[in-house]
Design an enzyme around this catalytic site. Structure first.
Site, PDB file in Angstrom:
ATOM      1  N   SER A  37    -116.178  51.198  32.381  1.00 48.95           N
ATOM      2  CA  SER A  37    -117.461  51.823  32.047  1.00 48.95           C
ATOM      3  C   SER A  37    -118.649  51.126  32.696  1.00 48.95           C
ATOM      4  CB  SER A  37    -117.657  51.845  30.526  1.00 48.95           C
ATOM      5  OG  SER A  37    -117.570  50.534  29.988  1.00 48.95           O
ATOM      6  N   HIS A 277    -124.255  48.562  27.213  1.00 51.75           N
ATOM      7  CA  HIS A 277    -123.939  48.920  28.598  1.00 51.75           C
ATOM      8  C   HIS A 277    -125.226  48.961  29.417  1.00 51.75           C
ATOM      9  CE1 HIS A 277    -119.996  50.027  27.081  1.00 51.75           C
ATOM     10  NE2 HIS A 277    -119.586  50.183  28.329  1.00 51.75           N
TER      11      HIS A 277
END
Length: 296
Positions: A37, A277
């Site tokens: 990711s 993230h």
């Protein structure tokens, strides 16, 4: 398939990323991006989601670092296999991805490699070690409680350190797999930049206790050190994004932070975010780091 030129132009226009001069790096014809990711630069913002190379459940961002690099280098052929949740096992096996009612399977990431591939970036290992999943278990309503240390350190043994060590041969094998399929490729291995601040974190902005914030920061350093060892041992080029990321962790204000905290919203650009993230500022930093490494 949409033309690379059109896709890359859209990425640059959306992010404001300024491509490096064409003379800054050697020319490449076939670039393949691999990873998890943090390589897909996962997004929950559907207007930024791309399914050109992967199913929607991979949450791949249309303006991720790999696309910015491909645009800056004007490569002839580009394929991006990066997918949220990927481990090294997904380099050679299909990865089922079911997210937000999307069903699909990302084909083995190595399927995108060919003998003609001359540039590969890979960012992998966080899911093999289980560190990405562990972050979510650190969330606490009480800063005096440190669920991560209580869970992961048993009888003085840090099981996360053990898992990071166990992931090392898997990442090493992934590099060998790239070389086997694309023997002429220049391989760049990225590490993970700082997402959670050390020195006590910033509870409740990021609801992780000071003790667990320091533990997470230390485990990320361990993970990146493992990736650096793999890069040195296998002779691939390390792109050290951690080194330049201090002061841009999730505790920092909008416009400064390069990674988001628990609240699933980002102002860079405005919209839904994937907790812990990179936001677009972090994505752009990854792209700059790769291009700088290529120019060395």
């Amino acid at each position: 398939m949409r033309s690379l030129v059109a896709s890359a132009a859209l990425c640059v226009a959306m992010t404001g990323f300024v491509a490096a001069p064409a003379t800054a790096a050697p020319s490449y014809d076939e670039y393949v991006a691999l990873g998890d990711s943090w390589a897909a630069d996962a997004t929950f913002n559907r207007s930024l989601l791309t399914t050109e190379f992967v199913p929607p459940g991979c949450a791949q961002r249309i303006s991720n670092f790999a696309r910015q690099v491909a645009a800056a280098l004007s490569v002839t052929s580009f394929r991006d296999a990066a997918c949220a949740g990927a481990t090294t096992a997904d380099m050679t096996a299909p990865q089922p991805v079911e997210r937000d009612l999307y069903l699909g399977t990302n084909t083995p990431q190595f399927d995108r490699l060919t003998p003609d591939t001359d540039l590969v970036t890979i960012l992998i290992g966080g899911n093999d070690a289980g560190l990405a999943a562990a972050v979510r278990g650190c969330i606490t309503p009480d800063p005096a409680i440190s669920p991560c240390r209580q869970t992961w350190i048993v009888d003085g043994v840090d099981r996360m350190s053990q898992q990071i060590a166990a992931a090392e041969p898997k990442v090493t094998a992934a590099v060998a797999g790239i070389r086997q399929r694309s023997p002429a490729a220049r391989i760049l291995m990225l590490d993970y930049f700082e997402g959670v601040a050390a020195n006590g974190g910033c509870w409740p902005t990021v609801p992780v206790s000071p003790t667990d914030a320091d533990w997470l920061a230390a485990k990320l350093v361990e993970l990146d050190a493992m990736l650096a060892r793999v890069a040195e041992r296998t002779g691939v080029q390390l792109v050290d994004t951690y080194a330049g990321s201090a002061g841009h962790d999730a505790c920092q204000p909008p416009g400064v932070r390069w990674a988001e905290g628990l609240v699933p919203y980002t102002s860079d650009p405005p919209g839904p975010a994937v907790p812990f993230h990179p936001n677009q500022l972090g994505v752009d930093y990854q792209a700059r780091s790769v291009l700088a490494a290529l120019a060395e």
